[in-house]
Design an enzyme around this catalytic site. Structure first.
Site, PDB file in Angstrom:
ATOM      1  N   HIS A   1      -6.587  -5.566   1.801  1.00  0.00           N
ATOM      2  CA  HIS A   1      -5.646  -5.320   2.440  1.00  0.00           C
ATOM      3  C   HIS A   1      -5.400  -6.558   3.486  1.00  0.00           C
ATOM      4  CE1 HIS A   1      -6.909  -0.985   1.893  1.00  0.00           C
ATOM      5  NE2 HIS A   1      -8.103  -1.961   1.628  1.00  0.00           N
TER       6      HIS A   1
ATOM      7  N   ASP B   1       0.443  -1.434   0.077  1.00  0.00           N
ATOM      8  CA  ASP B   1       0.055   0.351  -0.011  1.00  0.00           C
ATOM      9  C   ASP B   1       0.780   1.079  -0.005  1.00  0.00           C
ATOM     10  OD1 ASP B   1      -1.341   2.441   1.145  1.00  0.00           O
ATOM     11  OD2 ASP B   1      -3.226   0.663   1.046  1.00  0.00           O
ATOM     12  N   ILE B   2       0.403   2.090  -1.122  1.00  0.00           N
ATOM     13  CA  ILE B   2       1.781   3.254  -0.932  1.00  0.00           C
ATOM     14  C   ILE B   2       1.223   4.264   0.497  1.00  0.00           C
ATOM     15  CG2 ILE B   2      -0.724   5.302  -1.600  1.00  0.00           C
ATOM     16  CD1 ILE B   2       1.590   5.962  -3.783  1.00  0.00           C
TER      17      ILE B   2
ATOM     18  N   ASN C   1     -12.710  -3.334   1.873  1.00  0.00           N
ATOM     19  CA  ASN C   1     -14.231  -2.586   1.475  1.00  0.00           C
ATOM     20  C   ASN C   1     -14.966  -2.833   0.565  1.00  0.00           C
ATOM     21  OD1 ASN C   1     -12.773  -0.933   4.741  1.00  0.00           O
ATOM     22  ND2 ASN C   1     -11.385  -0.360   3.046  1.00  0.00           N
TER      23      ASN C   1
ATOM     24  N   VAL D   1     -11.045   3.055  -3.865  1.00  0.00           N
ATOM     25  CA  VAL D   1     -10.459   2.379  -5.445  1.00  0.00           C
ATOM     26  C   VAL D   1     -11.159   1.493  -5.481  1.00  0.00           C
ATOM     27  CG1 VAL D   1      -8.935   1.806  -6.687  1.00  0.00           C
ATOM     28  CG2 VAL D   1      -8.298   3.523  -4.642  1.00  0.00           C
TER      29      VAL D   1
ATOM     30  N   HIS E   1     -10.162  -4.900  -3.537  1.00  0.00           N
ATOM     31  CA  HIS E   1      -8.744  -5.393  -3.438  1.00  0.00           C
ATOM     32  C   HIS E   1      -9.239  -6.089  -1.512  1.00  0.00           C
ATOM     33  CE1 HIS E   1      -9.509  -1.121  -2.439  1.00  0.00           C
ATOM     34  NE2 HIS E   1      -8.609  -1.091  -1.827  1.00  0.00           N
TER      35      HIS E   1
END
Length: 117
Positions: free
Chosen positions: A102, A31-32, A87, A96, A100
């Site tokens: 996490h 993750d950025i 999410n 986004v 995805h």
């Protein structure tokens, strides 16, 4: 259909990422903006906006995402547990709109005064 979301662009190599794992079906990358010392995402390469849009046709890739989570977490040094979050939608705080997972971990949350759900 070509999608232009940020994760589709990462999959196509148009945006760099720090890859954790990649195969024909999924991509995992750091993750950025990590929320924990270890924080990476696992995404399907096929564009699925979220769990609302996932169906039984996505069963294999969703199973692969969950099936790889533990192995990838261990490879990233999470030997004593980790948290997973998906999410979904606005109220679910999805930022986004490409499904995805996490994977989050790091110091023992019991030593940090945090409680699990």
């Amino acid at each position: 259909m070509k999608h232009d979301c940020i994760f589709c662009r990462i999959i196509r190599g148009e945006i760099p990422s720090r890859k954790v794992y990649e195969d024909d079906d999924i991509l995992a990358f750091h993750d950025i903006n990590p929320a924990t010392p270890v924080h990476f995402l696992i995404i399907p390469k096929v564009h699925v906006e979220n769990l609302y849009d996932a169906d039984m046709g996505h069963q294999a890739v969703l199973g692969k995402i969950l099936g790889m989570a533990g192995e990838l977490a261990r490879q990233q040094g999470l030997d004593d547990g980790f948290r997973t979050v998906i999410n979904t939608g606005r109220v679910g705080r999805q930022e986004v709109y490409h499904l995805h997972l996490h994977v989050l971990g790091g110091p023992d949350p019991l030593n940090l005064g945090l409680k699990g759900a």
